[in-house]
Design an enzyme around this catalytic site. Structure first.
Site, PDB file in Angstrom:
ATOM      1  N   ARG A 107       0.813  -1.237   0.000  1.00  0.00           N
ATOM      2  CA  ARG A 107       0.000   0.000   0.000  1.00  0.00           C
ATOM      3  C   ARG A 107       0.839   1.277   0.000  1.00  0.00           C
ATOM      4  NH1 ARG A 107      -3.287  -2.704   3.789  1.00  0.00           N
ATOM      5  NH2 ARG A 107      -5.053  -3.708   2.760  1.00  0.00           N
TER       6      ARG A 107
ATOM      7  N   LYS B 278       2.585  11.647 -11.777  1.00  0.00           N
ATOM      8  CA  LYS B 278       1.875  10.644 -12.575  1.00  0.00           C
ATOM      9  C   LYS B 278       2.763   9.407 -12.698  1.00  0.00           C
ATOM     10  CE  LYS B 278      -0.945  13.426 -15.725  1.00  0.00           C
ATOM     11  NZ  LYS B 278      -1.174  13.719 -17.153  1.00  0.00           N
TER      12      LYS B 278
ATOM     13  N   GLU C 243       9.767  19.032 -24.852  1.00  0.00           N
ATOM     14  CA  GLU C 243       8.954  19.392 -23.676  1.00  0.00           C
ATOM     15  C   GLU C 243       9.408  20.740 -23.108  1.00  0.00           C
ATOM     16  OE1 GLU C 243       6.391  17.566 -23.181  1.00  0.00           O
ATOM     17  OE2 GLU C 243       6.895  15.553 -23.902  1.00  0.00           O
TER      18      GLU C 243
ATOM     19  N   LYS D  21       6.661  23.703 -15.064  1.00  0.00           N
ATOM     20  CA  LYS D  21       5.715  22.575 -14.936  1.00  0.00           C
ATOM     21  C   LYS D  21       5.185  22.497 -13.509  1.00  0.00           C
ATOM     22  CE  LYS D  21       4.614  17.782 -15.464  1.00  0.00           C
ATOM     23  NZ  LYS D  21       4.884  16.436 -15.954  1.00  0.00           N
TER      24      LYS D  21
ATOM     25  N   GLU E 265      -5.329  17.242 -12.715  1.00  0.00           N
ATOM     26  CA  GLU E 265      -5.720  17.531 -14.103  1.00  0.00           C
ATOM     27  C   GLU E 265      -7.219  17.703 -14.314  1.00  0.00           C
ATOM     28  OE1 GLU E 265      -3.070  15.708 -16.884  1.00  0.00           O
ATOM     29  OE2 GLU E 265      -4.635  15.633 -18.425  1.00  0.00           O
TER      30      GLU E 265
ATOM     31  N   ARG F   4      -4.029  22.083 -15.614  1.00  0.00           N
ATOM     32  CA  ARG F   4      -2.930  21.164 -15.949  1.00  0.00           C
ATOM     33  C   ARG F   4      -3.013  20.675 -17.393  1.00  0.00           C
ATOM     34  NH1 ARG F   4      -0.255  16.288 -12.308  1.00  0.00           N
ATOM     35  NH2 ARG F   4       1.211  15.637 -13.919  1.00  0.00           N
TER      36      ARG F   4
ATOM     37  N   ASN G  18      -0.685  19.543 -22.173  1.00  0.00           N
ATOM     38  CA  ASN G  18      -0.916  18.647 -23.304  1.00  0.00           C
ATOM     39  C   ASN G  18      -0.782  19.336 -24.655  1.00  0.00           C
ATOM     40  OD1 ASN G  18      -1.493  16.395 -21.674  1.00  0.00           O
ATOM     41  ND2 ASN G  18      -3.511  17.277 -21.242  1.00  0.00           N
TER      42      ASN G  18
ATOM     43  N   HIS H 108       0.224  17.484 -27.808  1.00  0.00           N
ATOM     44  CA  HIS H 108       0.100  16.053 -27.528  1.00  0.00           C
ATOM     45  C   HIS H 108      -1.157  15.412 -28.114  1.00  0.00           C
ATOM     46  CE1 HIS H 108       3.469  16.841 -24.947  1.00  0.00           C
ATOM     47  NE2 HIS H 108       3.544  15.593 -24.555  1.00  0.00           N
TER      48      HIS H 108
ATOM     49  N   HIS I 185       0.511  12.658 -29.983  1.00  0.00           N
ATOM     50  CA  HIS I 185       0.315  11.275 -29.547  1.00  0.00           C
ATOM     51  C   HIS I 185      -0.246  10.420 -30.665  1.00  0.00           C
ATOM     52  CE1 HIS I 185       0.295  11.615 -24.888  1.00  0.00           C
ATOM     53  NE2 HIS I 185       1.412  11.105 -25.333  1.00  0.00           N
TER      54      HIS I 185
ATOM     55  N   HIS J  64       9.225  10.161 -28.783  1.00  0.00           N
ATOM     56  CA  HIS J  64       8.077  10.927 -28.260  1.00  0.00           C
ATOM     57  C   HIS J  64       8.173  12.415 -28.618  1.00  0.00           C
ATOM     58  CE1 HIS J  64       4.883  12.190 -25.587  1.00  0.00           C
ATOM     59  NE2 HIS J  64       5.705  13.058 -25.018  1.00  0.00           N
TER      60      HIS J  64
HETATM   61  N1  LIG Z   1       4.871  10.670 -15.598  1.00  0.00           N
HETATM   62  C1  LIG Z   1       4.799  11.640 -16.463  1.00  0.00           C
HETATM   63  O1  LIG Z   1       4.266  12.722 -16.188  1.00  0.00           O
HETATM   64  C2  LIG Z   1       5.421  11.451 -17.809  1.00  0.00           C
HETATM   65  C3  LIG Z   1       5.599  12.543 -18.660  1.00  0.00           C
HETATM   66  C4  LIG Z   1       6.228  12.335 -19.884  1.00  0.00           C
HETATM   67  C5  LIG Z   1       6.631  11.054 -20.249  1.00  0.00           C
HETATM   68  N2  LIG Z   1       6.439  10.006 -19.401  1.00  0.00           N
HETATM   69  C6  LIG Z   1       6.871   8.639 -19.752  1.00  0.00           C
HETATM   70  O2  LIG Z   1       8.277   8.654 -19.902  1.00  0.00           O
HETATM   71  C7  LIG Z   1       8.667   7.591 -20.776  1.00  0.00           C
HETATM   72  C8  LIG Z   1       9.716   8.106 -21.724  1.00  0.00           C
HETATM   73  O3  LIG Z   1      10.818   8.560 -20.985  1.00  0.00           O
HETATM   74  P1  LIG Z   1      12.279   8.658 -21.621  1.00  0.00           P
HETATM   75  O4  LIG Z   1      12.232   9.395 -22.887  1.00  0.00           O
HETATM   76  O5  LIG Z   1      13.163   9.121 -20.544  1.00  0.00           O
HETATM   77  O6  LIG Z   1      12.543   7.156 -22.058  1.00  0.00           O
HETATM   78  P2  LIG Z   1      13.388   5.955 -21.429  1.00  0.00           P
HETATM   79  O7  LIG Z   1      13.193   5.844 -19.979  1.00  0.00           O
HETATM   80  O8  LIG Z   1      13.038   4.761 -22.260  1.00  0.00           O
HETATM   81  O9  LIG Z   1      14.896   6.390 -21.728  1.00  0.00           O
HETATM   82  C9  LIG Z   1      15.355   6.492 -23.059  1.00  0.00           C
HETATM   83  C10 LIG Z   1      16.627   5.671 -23.274  1.00  0.00           C
HETATM   84  O10 LIG Z   1      17.727   6.356 -22.690  1.00  0.00           O
HETATM   85  C11 LIG Z   1      18.456   5.451 -21.842  1.00  0.00           C
HETATM   86  N3  LIG Z   1      19.076   6.309 -20.838  1.00  0.00           N
HETATM   87  C12 LIG Z   1      18.484   6.875 -19.768  1.00  0.00           C
HETATM   88  N4  LIG Z   1      19.324   7.727 -19.169  1.00  0.00           N
HETATM   89  C13 LIG Z   1      20.496   7.687 -19.852  1.00  0.00           C
HETATM   90  C14 LIG Z   1      21.735   8.363 -19.717  1.00  0.00           C
HETATM   91  N5  LIG Z   1      21.924   9.309 -18.776  1.00  0.00           N
HETATM   92  N6  LIG Z   1      22.713   8.065 -20.583  1.00  0.00           N
HETATM   93  C15 LIG Z   1      22.507   7.153 -21.581  1.00  0.00           C
HETATM   94  N7  LIG Z   1      21.349   6.503 -21.771  1.00  0.00           N
HETATM   95  C16 LIG Z   1      20.342   6.771 -20.907  1.00  0.00           C
HETATM   96  C17 LIG Z   1      17.440   4.469 -21.371  1.00  0.00           C
HETATM   97  O11 LIG Z   1      18.028   3.256 -20.954  1.00  0.00           O
HETATM   98  C18 LIG Z   1      16.585   4.286 -22.625  1.00  0.00           C
HETATM   99  O12 LIG Z   1      17.196   3.376 -23.492  1.00  0.00           O
HETATM  100  C19 LIG Z   1       7.397   7.118 -21.456  1.00  0.00           C
HETATM  101  O13 LIG Z   1       7.044   5.863 -20.944  1.00  0.00           O
HETATM  102  C20 LIG Z   1       6.353   8.158 -21.076  1.00  0.00           C
HETATM  103  O14 LIG Z   1       5.057   7.609 -20.945  1.00  0.00           O
HETATM  104  C21 LIG Z   1       5.839  10.184 -18.204  1.00  0.00           C
HETATM  105 ZN   LIG Z   2       5.220  14.643 -23.713  1.00  0.00          ZN
END
Ligand SMILES: NC(=O)c1ccc[n+]([C@@H]2O[C@H](COP(=O)([O-])OP(=O)(O)OC[C@H]3O[C@@H](n4cnc5c(N)ncnc54)[C@H](O)[C@@H]3O)[C@@H](O)[C@H]2O)c1
Ligand SMILES: [Zn+2]
Length: 345
Positions: free
Chosen positions: A102, A124, A166, A203, A213, A217, A221, A224, A228, A246
């Site tokens: 929990r 999130k 972003e 942000k 949201e 908030r 988007n 997006h 998306h 992305h």
């Molecule tokens: N929670 C939220 O509000 C929110 C907002 C935007 C995106 N997201 C989520 O975030 C995810 C995408 O995040 P991302 O773009 O960071 O992708 P990711 O976590 O897949 O990282 C991208 C790549 O970079 C590598 N990597 C990470 N840090 C590194 C570093 N310092 N040096 C070398 N390689 C490194 C990772 O292993 C991966 O292969 C999606 O799942 C998306 O849904 C969440």
């Molecule tokens: Zn985004």
């Protein structure tokens, strides 16, 4: 309760953390190789949990692996998970921590630009389910977010540029001066030590006014609704050899939605010209097959932010000012994609 965000060098930030009974550190193979060496000697005794990198592993099976490791090592609710990685690690590790017994503490240590300026802020958490992105999840703030831009040094240029979308978005929706500062430099000339904290604060300010949201908030988007849809379409089609990251899809979405903002009488055409020129110069123009545009527009209906059958988007009134809950039709989205693709210029 909003988390404490520290922008200190990682060793300093880790030294400031409280002591928990036990600590787990979640990594993927890339963050284990590039980021873990920068934190390892600053940490107390801990259990290292490694998962495979990539969005395709952001699912229940990987959560089971994480929960299983926590259970085998007898983690209790007074222990902590430190999520060392990009948005996938942060979203999934946070989700596992928020639901384990929990809820246990977790600390986000974002290592991609996207995770630093976006995913790690706002609480999130979640995973993908049956092909739907972030379908299962909760809102839960981490105790701390530790942001050290030195992690960005090992990130590929393409990942960096993707996360940068972003940063641009935050300027366009809420800070004209930040947008002007960004567009007057090339990506290579930016000082991340200055840009990242500023973008995070933008942000944070928006999220603080509407954590779950219900209203404001939604301005986060921008880009997006269309972005998306383009991203989803590329996931299943991959036309020109390779997937679209992305932020690359969001850059397409921002041009399309800036154009829609003009069509709705919200944004002056001169602002669109400026936004479009900058985004195309930074990201290039993604080739969108004409025949795919209706399918992409249809995908925009799946967006979690829509209500009923109506597509609701966030558009711009100016560079630096956004409005939300603007209804759009699929036909309008097709037109905006056609504009992006070059058909109306
Ligand atoms: N929670 C939220 O509000 C929110 C907002 C935007 C995106 N997201 C989520 O975030 C995810 C995408 O995040 P991302 O773009 O960071 O992708 P990711 O976590 O897949 O990282 C991208 C790549 O970079 C590598 N990597 C990470 N840090 C590194 C570093 N310092 N040096 C070398 N390689 C490194 C990772 O292993 C991966 O292969 C999606 O799942 C998306 O849904 C969440
Ligand atoms: Zn985004």
């Amino acid at each position: 309760m909003p988390s404490t965000i520290l922008f200190d060098p990682i060793g300093v930030a880790l030294a400031a953390l409280p002591r928990w009974t036990q600590m787990a550190v979640l990594v993927d193979e890339n963050t284990k190789a590039h980021c873990y060496p920068l934190v390892q000697h600053h940490l107390p005794d801990h259990v290292l949990i490694e998962i495979p990198s990539g969005e395709e592993h952001k699912h229940l099976g990987t959560c089971e692996h994480i929960w299983d490791a926590l259970t085998r090592h007898h983690f209790d609710r007074k222990s902590v998970v430190l999520n060392l990685g990009g948005g996938v690690i942060g979203d999934m590790g946070g989700f596992c921590a928020a639901t384990y017994k929990r809820g246990m503490d977790f600390v986000q240590v974002p290592t991609t630009l996207l995770a630093q300026v976006d995913a790690s802020v706002g609480g999130k958490l979640g995973i993908d389910f049956q092909g739907f992105k972030n379908h299962l999840g909760v809102f839960q703030e981490p105790l701390f977010v530790l942001i050290d831009v030195n992690f960005l040094g090992t990130l590929s240029q393409r990942e960096l540029r993707s996360g940068f979308a972003e940063v641009v978005k935050h300027g366009l929706i809420a800070d004209r001066a930040a947008w002007d500062a960004l567009r007057s430099r090339s990506l290579g000339q930016l000082d991340w030590g200055q840009v990242v904290p500023h973008s995070v604060r933008l942000k944070e300010k928006v999220v603080a006014q509407d954590p779950t949201e219900k209203g404001l908030r939604k301005i986060l988007n921008f880009g997006h609704t269309v972005g998306h849809a383009v991203e989803s379409w590329f996931l299943t089609h991959q036309p020109l050899g390779g997937r679209l990251l992305h932020g690359e899809a969001i850059a397409v979405g921002m041009v399309a939605e800036a154009w829609l903002s003009v069509q709705k009488g919200l944004l002056p055409a001169s602002e669109l010209a400026m936004i479009e020129a900058y985004l195309l110069q930074t990201y290039g123009r993604v080739a969108l097959p004409e025949a795919a545009l209706p399918e992409m527009a249809h995908l925009a209906r799946q967006d979690k932010k829509n209500e009923g059958q109506v597509i609701l988007a966030c558009l711009l009134r100016a560079a630096g000012e956004a409005v939300y809950d603007i209804p759009l039709t699929e036909a309008e989205i097709v037109e905006s994609l056609r504009y992006y693709a070059g058909g109306l210029t």
